[in-house]
Scaffold this active site. Structure first.
Site, mmCIF file in Angstrom:
data_model
loop_
_atom_site.group_PDB
_atom_site.id
_atom_site.type_symbol
_atom_site.label_atom_id
_atom_site.label_comp_id
_atom_site.label_asym_id
_atom_site.label_seq_id
_atom_site.Cartn_x
_atom_site.Cartn_y
_atom_site.Cartn_z
ATOM 1 N N ASP A 192 -11.252 -44.363 -29.643
ATOM 2 C CA ASP A 192 -11.707 -44.383 -28.253
ATOM 3 C C ASP A 192 -12.901 -43.468 -28.052
ATOM 4 O OD1 ASP A 192 -10.149 -46.170 -26.792
ATOM 5 O OD2 ASP A 192 -8.603 -44.688 -26.303
ATOM 6 N N LYS B 168 -13.944 -47.946 -29.319
ATOM 7 C CA LYS B 168 -13.468 -48.681 -28.135
ATOM 8 C C LYS B 168 -14.006 -47.969 -26.901
ATOM 9 C CE LYS B 168 -8.924 -48.853 -26.963
ATOM 10 N NZ LYS B 168 -8.895 -48.184 -25.649
ATOM 11 N N ASP C 269 -7.593 -42.090 -26.715
ATOM 12 C CA ASP C 269 -7.783 -40.884 -25.909
ATOM 13 C C ASP C 269 -6.459 -40.527 -25.223
ATOM 14 O OD1 ASP C 269 -7.810 -43.043 -24.192
ATOM 15 O OD2 ASP C 269 -9.462 -42.296 -22.966
ATOM 16 N N SER C 270 -5.444 -41.395 -25.392
ATOM 17 C CA SER C 270 -4.090 -41.083 -24.954
ATOM 18 C C SER C 270 -3.525 -39.898 -25.739
ATOM 19 C CB SER C 270 -3.174 -42.301 -25.097
ATOM 20 O OG SER C 270 -3.203 -42.782 -26.427
ATOM 21 N N GLU D 104 -14.111 -48.099 -22.565
ATOM 22 C CA GLU D 104 -13.562 -48.644 -21.325
ATOM 23 C C GLU D 104 -14.685 -49.093 -20.386
ATOM 24 O OE1 GLU D 104 -10.757 -46.099 -19.343
ATOM 25 O OE2 GLU D 104 -9.569 -45.775 -21.161
ATOM 26 N N GLU E 123 -5.689 -54.221 -20.719
ATOM 27 C CA GLU E 123 -4.520 -53.413 -20.359
ATOM 28 C C GLU E 123 -4.043 -53.809 -18.968
ATOM 29 O OE1 GLU E 123 -4.944 -49.251 -21.182
ATOM 30 O OE2 GLU E 123 -3.220 -48.683 -19.961
#
Ligand SMILES: Nc1nc(=O)c2c([nH]1)NC[C@@H]1CN(c3ccc(C(=O)N[C@@H](CCC(=O)O)C(=O)O)cc3)CN21
Ligand SMILES: CC(C)C(=O)C(=O)O
Ligand SMILES: [Mg+2]
Length: 284
Positions: free
Chosen positions: A104, A134, A65-66, A136, A202
């Site tokens: 993500d 993925k 999502d970066s 978070e 992270e």
């Protein structure tokens, strides 16, 4: 160089690694964890970079999502939508056929319920062809992971610093220092017991990441988490030196693509202005 040392898509063969399968599977990453091997992950957001990294033997590609920051130009990862992630993920899927492709779940696409997380993951797998998602968040998402796993969705947990929560966390901060270390280990254990096939960490202290790697049976991936994890991930533009400005401490820059591209663009413009390009060989 002997034939045993010939470079393969999965490295020089000097670092112990099992025979690479056609498509990297989760079981291959698990084998690496079990045998003390390592693997690499890079972000990719388009078919060119995906194909280049795939052919270079990068074992896993992440549609991060970066993309919100590194493609779309947003300040944070929060604005990117599931529909936008699907566009990038389709592009990566079309470029890579060996790497395990992970995508993500963007902010807002999973938090509400396990059902929402399953619905979003199914779209990524069905419409974009990714092999895993993925997500978070810590132990409070164990029920999500359990339901997703039961639905046949491979889930990579992302703990430690979770950029989608940057406003709640108060900025880009190392997580798990001092008394907070045990909570990171507890998150990893809870999410793994719920079915996560891999734990990405992270910005956590190296010794905390090492404790997590020792506490869970599955492979781990680090970014700013020291060297004890099974895998390492970087944002590709960071790794390739494409960005302007100062990179985070955890970045190592392996190329100077910014200068390469800038020089190419200047030379092109120069040749257009001076009439050197196009030459007869480029004309019909
Ligand atoms: N280009 C890029 N690289 C990344 O690694 C990345 C993104 N974008 N976007 C999404 C998240 C956000 N991430 C970031 C972004 C910045 C820092 C940073 O500025 N870190 C500083 C300060 C750390 C501290 O205060 O302790 C550093 O020097 O590492 C860290 C993680 C990681 N991800
Ligand atoms: C930095 C990595 C782990 C990520 O989540 C992303 O690129 O979005
Ligand atoms: Mg991300």
């Amino acid at each position: 160089m002997t034939s045993a040392e010939q470079p393969t898509p999965y490295g020089t063969g000097k670092a112990a690694s099992p025979v690479p399968p056609k498509r990297v599977r989760i079981s291959y990453l698990q084998q690496l964890k079990d045998s003390g091997g390592k693997f690499a992950m890079l972000t990719a957001y388009d078919q060119y970079t995906a194909a280049i990294f795939d052919e270079a033997g990068i074992e896993t590609l992440l549609i991060g999502d970066s993309a919100a920051n590194n493609v779309m130009g947003h300040e944070t990862t929060l604005p990117i939508t599931l529909d936008e992630m699907i566009v990038f993920a389709k592009s990566v899927s079309s470029g890579a056929n060996r790497a395990l492709i992970v995508c993500d779940l963007p902010f807002g696409s999973y938090e509400v319920s396990p059902a929402q997380a399953i619905a979003s993951s199914v779209r990524l797998m069905k419409e974009a062809g990714v092999q895993a998602v993925k997500m978070e968040g810590g132990a409070h998402y164990a029920d999500h992971v359990r339901s997703m796993t039961a639905a046949g969705i491979p889930v990579m947990a992302h703990i430690g610093f979770t950029p989608q929560s940057e406003h709640a966390l108060g900025g880009y901060k190392v997580q798990g220092r001092g008394d907070a270390a045990q909570a990171v280990v507890d998150d990893a254990v809870a999410l793994t017991e719920a079915g996560a096939f891999c734990v990405l960490m992270e910005m956590v202290p190296a010794e905390v990441a090492a404790a997590v790697d020792a506490a869970v049976p599955v492979p781990t991936i680090g970014i700013g988490a020291g060297s004890a994890t099974t895998g390492q991930v970087l944002v590709w533009q960071d790794m390739a030196g494409l960005g302007a400005g100062k990179a985070p401490r955890f970045v190592k820059t392996y190329a100077d693509l910014r200068t390469v591209l800038s020089t190419a663009a200047r030379e092109f413009a120069d040749e257009v202005r001076t009439g050197v390009f196009p030459g007869p060989e480029h004309s019909f």
